[in-house]
Design an enzyme around this catalytic site. Sequence first.
Site, PDB file in Angstrom:
ATOM      1  N   ALA A  63       9.385 -64.239   7.297  1.00  0.00           N
ATOM      2  CA  ALA A  63       9.612 -65.173   8.446  1.00  0.00           C
ATOM      3  C   ALA A  63      10.099 -66.371   8.199  1.00  0.00           C
ATOM      4  CB  ALA A  63       8.247 -65.116   9.310  1.00  0.00           C
ATOM      5  N   GLY A 102       8.134 -59.935   7.317  1.00  0.00           N
ATOM      6  CA  GLY A 102       8.839 -59.653   8.432  1.00  0.00           C
ATOM      7  C   GLY A 102      10.139 -58.959   8.086  1.00  0.00           C
ATOM      8  N   GLU A 105       9.097 -55.426   7.800  1.00  0.00           N
ATOM      9  CA  GLU A 105       8.720 -54.944   8.965  1.00  0.00           C
ATOM     10  C   GLU A 105      10.448 -54.574   9.837  1.00  0.00           C
ATOM     11  OE1 GLU A 105       6.209 -58.409  10.025  1.00  0.00           O
ATOM     12  OE2 GLU A 105       4.927 -56.787  10.740  1.00  0.00           O
ATOM     13  N   GLU A 125       1.641 -61.273   4.013  1.00  0.00           N
ATOM     14  CA  GLU A 125       1.103 -62.144   5.015  1.00  0.00           C
ATOM     15  C   GLU A 125      -0.304 -62.547   4.664  1.00  0.00           C
ATOM     16  OE1 GLU A 125       3.220 -59.681   5.539  1.00  0.00           O
ATOM     17  OE2 GLU A 125       4.442 -60.046   7.051  1.00  0.00           O
TER      18      GLU A 125
END
Length: 698
Positions: A63, A102, A105, A125
Amino acid sequence: MSEVVSLERHDVVAIVTVNSPPVNALSVAVRSGINECVKRAIADSEVKAIVLTCAGRTFIAGADITEFSKPPQPPSLHEVLAEIENSPKPVVAAIHGTALGGGLEVALACHFRVAVKEARLGLPEVKLGLLPGAGGTQRLPRAVGPELAVKMIVGGDPISASDALKNGLIDEIVEGPAAGGEAFARKILAEKRPLRKLRDDDSKLAAARADRSIFTNAVAAMTKKARGLEAPFAAADAVGAAIDLPFDEGLKKEREGFTKLVTGDQSKAQRYAFFAEREAAKISGVPEGTKPRNVERVAIIGAGTMGGGIAMSFANAGIPVTLVETGEEQLKRGMGVMQKNYEATAARGGIPADAPAKRMALINGVVGLEHVKDADLIIEAVFETMAIKKEVFGALDKYAKPGAVLASNTSYLNINEIAKETKRPQDVLGMHFFSPANVMKLCEIVRAEKTAPDVLTTAVAVARRIGKVPAVVGVCDGFVGNRMLAQRGKQAEKLLFEGALPQQVDAVVTKFGMPMGPFAMGDLAGLDIGWRSRKDRGIKSEIADALCEAGRFGQKTGKGYYKYEGGSRAPLPDPEVEKLIDETLQRLGRKRRQVSDEEILERMMYPMINEGARILEEKIAARPGDIDVIWLYGYGWPVYRGGPMFYADQVGLKHIADRLSHYAKETSDPSLEPAPLLKRLAAEGKTFASWARESKAA
Ligand code: NAD
């Protein structure tokens, strides 16, 4: 079209390429670009399959952390993932570099994943105090099973492409990401392989649904070292939801967990620490583009506790070192300690069985300083005595080749004075490692008066090469870390004279999150060292002196501020010590009083923060963040509290200044009065962080 995401069509295969240097982070531009391109590819009737890949050195590496503290901007990552997952045409993630957070993901929402063999995949994370918030905790267990998912999500470490293949996280290892992804897409089209949506595939959850201990055991193993941290437990709960609940409900649980963490204090501190560490590698006051000197050969002087640990750090990074001692016997002992240390780690499974031999082969033990002549970097780790250091540096000046960097590992001594012993003070600086040096990550890089800019950049670069976290500091007694620690030590000692017991003080400090309290630490280091130095200087510390006079030198004698039974390192409160303290206080005519835990915490922490303020004002450290990095990596400060200066900002500088003034009066100790910088910031309602921003701008 988006500036950072492009769409190309190679007849029936659409290639969506993210190109957002440096690491293709999922900024709003990247999210909307992917969304847009995937939509278009789906709408294009010529397209039969979609490959999602990245330009530059890596797949989407996570992210955009800078967006966490801002209001969310559409499209959300969830929307993008839904677009991908609901595509009627197969979407293939083609991975190189790292697919992290992310990024992974996104890959998990694709129907297929391929990766080059050097790729690494993970959900880190938790290391920022978070959990994967875009379906990672629900899709990864469905891809690899809950056991490995717990390991990856609760532990946060990435896995290799070959492990990913073995465990079903990827479908194939390919040569180049874009070409390999495209070839794979054509293959599945030819095979008419059905789309695989992880959200609909519970097959790998069956075992843990039947026997929950598979999951709980994995969690227990991964949270063993997570004392005080919230994120690993919340992350484990989210994986648990994947086992217990239907996909969409699991997603909801994940979302709740993420929201709680992202707005909480711990993650704020952990994200701060992440940036502080990056920032600390930037050296202030060095001309832009200063190139480090070339370092291929390293020599270390002294094969004692520190020299041995430093040598191991280099060998661990595959860098050969020459280790210099004064005599065969000292050398043999030093080499033996390292050998044993490696063997113990190998026996525990920490390194491969052949690693001890390989690493020892990189350490060339020799007698005589003349052996440093080929070294590009020489690190001195001999006894902490100025006369000996001076002698060694004088000799180094004779033997070291021109341009070699000469570093001292001194804990307290004045590097300017040491540098004067050479005709090349510009090449001299401190590289202060922490004990055990093969484990502790901090390296204080001590900039002396005459240290050349490229010598500084060399030391920082070398420290990073061997996996250390460098922080540049100036010359003063104890540099940053030990100078602050001395303030804590002084208060700890005073607290005993006022009525607290060692175990009470240590308990407050460990409850706060430090790995050890000051008294357990003293026992570990050995109480005789301080005792001898006090005697030399004609100083008294009645309680500590009484302990040493009773032969209690700490762990090495099985007794110190605590007792140690059966060779164990676990400190046990000892009634003898309480008796000894009582007798000493009686002799001095002092009465014990009840000291509250709150007072102990304040007197352990605030004087250190006060010293930190002095250190900043004297420019011994360039930024409050550097001080925090030193405490995080050199002293085990709990990462979820960010570091002492970050913690101070959280508590509020006015409160800290007020309490310091209070204790200064209460204990008649003017040195506890708030430092000028602290006083000023407190009066102006500011923080160390705001001060750092203002000084940077100025
Ligand atoms: P140590 O006593 O374990 O080792 C010192 C070694 O240096 C001995 O093996 C000795 O034989 C060798 N030596 C002495 N003179 C020498 C010479 N002229 N040439 C070659 N070798 C010589 O000491 P240590 O704990 O490793 O400390 C070394 C340095 O590191 C000190 O400056 C100390 O302040 C610093 N330091 C220590 C720690 C710690 O926790 N022990 C932490 C950080 C820094």
